[in-house]
Design a protein around this motif. Structure first.
Motif, mmCIF file in Angstrom:
data_model
loop_
_atom_site.group_PDB
_atom_site.id
_atom_site.type_symbol
_atom_site.label_atom_id
_atom_site.label_comp_id
_atom_site.label_asym_id
_atom_site.label_seq_id
_atom_site.Cartn_x
_atom_site.Cartn_y
_atom_site.Cartn_z
ATOM 1 N N SER A 224 24.249 55.191 -11.924
ATOM 2 C CA SER A 224 25.494 55.332 -11.179
ATOM 3 C C SER A 224 26.046 56.742 -11.338
ATOM 4 C CB SER A 224 26.525 54.318 -11.680
ATOM 5 O OG SER A 224 27.799 54.589 -11.123
ATOM 6 N N PRO A 225 26.627 57.322 -10.272
ATOM 7 C CA PRO A 225 27.251 58.638 -10.398
ATOM 8 C C PRO A 225 28.641 58.573 -11.012
ATOM 9 C CG PRO A 225 27.445 57.863 -8.149
ATOM 10 C CD PRO A 225 26.630 56.839 -8.881
ATOM 11 N N TYR A 226 29.155 57.367 -11.201
ATOM 12 C CA TYR A 226 30.499 57.202 -11.753
ATOM 13 C C TYR A 226 30.400 57.088 -13.265
ATOM 14 C CZ TYR A 226 31.287 56.265 -6.851
ATOM 15 O OH TYR A 226 31.311 56.366 -5.492
ATOM 16 N N LYS A 227 31.019 58.037 -13.970
ATOM 17 C CA LYS A 227 30.853 58.159 -15.407
ATOM 18 C C LYS A 227 32.188 57.980 -16.126
ATOM 19 C CE LYS A 227 26.557 59.594 -14.736
ATOM 20 N NZ LYS A 227 25.372 58.808 -15.145
ATOM 21 N N LYS A 228 32.069 57.694 -17.421
ATOM 22 C CA LYS A 228 33.231 57.655 -18.299
ATOM 23 C C LYS A 228 32.958 58.593 -19.471
ATOM 24 C CE LYS A 228 35.423 53.810 -19.074
ATOM 25 N NZ LYS A 228 36.779 54.106 -18.574
ATOM 26 N N VAL A 229 33.872 59.528 -19.679
ATOM 27 C CA VAL A 229 33.769 60.464 -20.800
ATOM 28 C C VAL A 229 34.644 59.938 -21.934
ATOM 29 C CG1 VAL A 229 34.054 62.850 -21.553
ATOM 30 C CG2 VAL A 229 33.442 62.367 -19.186
#
Length: 240
Positions: A224-229
């Motif tokens: 997925s291109p949606y990330k969590k930092v």
């Protein structure tokens, strides 16, 4: 004369003893007060603070690996080049410029089968797409079966990788948020123990991690291109 001298010497000794006694008292007080202050200064609480931020990848990298097999090197190489041209045509039809693609590797493997009397040839090539157009990259990835219809069999490992490259831009704000979260935890501890939170005694910045955003793990090897930092800081606060 001796009596006067003796009386004067005795008075001097008496004064010296008195001064020494006062000095001992004052020194003891200062030492005790210093130890008390040292103990108070040593009172601290160690807590951890968490900061999280949802981000969208800004770089897509897709490495396509494919191969051709046969008995004649020139024929196999020609077939592999034909597949490479089909892949480039596919990406051009999806709207990518030519410079978004590059050759990521070419490998030729040959071995002679003495039982059959033939030379086995395998030519493997890799073409890589690098783009900041995430939406277009996702669209191309979902349309990859068009390559199969063009007669190209992609090998295992030909997946899309999405990367977030602007971590340094958000680091300071995230460290500040994590420190604030740690102070909130310390204040709750101080409230429960009847004390107040002072300044920072020491702090350690944790490792920044970038993973799939909760609920956005697409599975089946699709990233997925949606990330969590995320970052966790460990902070030691003085207690007053």
């Amino acid at each position: 004369m001796n009596e006067k001298w003796a009386n004067g010497q005795g008075w001097t000794i008496l004064m010296a003893s008195g001064i020494m006694g006062i000095a001992v008292i004052i020194g003891g007080y200062l030492l005790g007060d210093g130890l008390l202050r040292a103990r108070q200064a040593d009172r601290s609480v160690t807590v951890r603070g968490l900061a999280e931020k949802d981000v969208t990848a800004d770089l897509a990298t897709w490495t396509l690996s494919f191969s051709k097999q046969g008995f004649d090197l020139n024929e196999v190489q020609t077939a592999a080049d034909r597949d490479a041209n089909e892949i480039r045509a596919f990406f051009k039809s999806m709207g990518f410029p030519d410079d978004a693609l590059s050759t990521a590797g070419v490998n030729v493997n040959q071995w002679y089968d003495s039982n059959r009397g033939v030379n086995n040839v395998t030519v493997r090539q890799k073409i890589q797409l690098r783009t900041n157009d995430i939406a277009r990259a996702r669209k191309a990835f979902t349309a990859q079966f068009d390559l199969v219809r063009r007669g190209i069999a992609l090998e295992e490992g030909s997946g899309m990788v999405y990367s977030f490259t602007k971590l340094n831009d958000i680091k300071p704000a995230m460290v500040a948020d994590a420190t604030k979260d740690a102070r909130n935890a310390a204040e709750q501890f101080a409230k429960d123990s009847g004390t107040d939170v002072g300044g920072i005694k020491s702090a350690t910045q944790g490792y920044f991690s970038i993973g799939a955003r909760d609920g956005d793990d697409m599975g089946s090897g699709a990233e997925s291109p949606y990330k969590k930092v995320r970052v966790v800081t460990t902070v030691d606060f003085y207690l007053e």
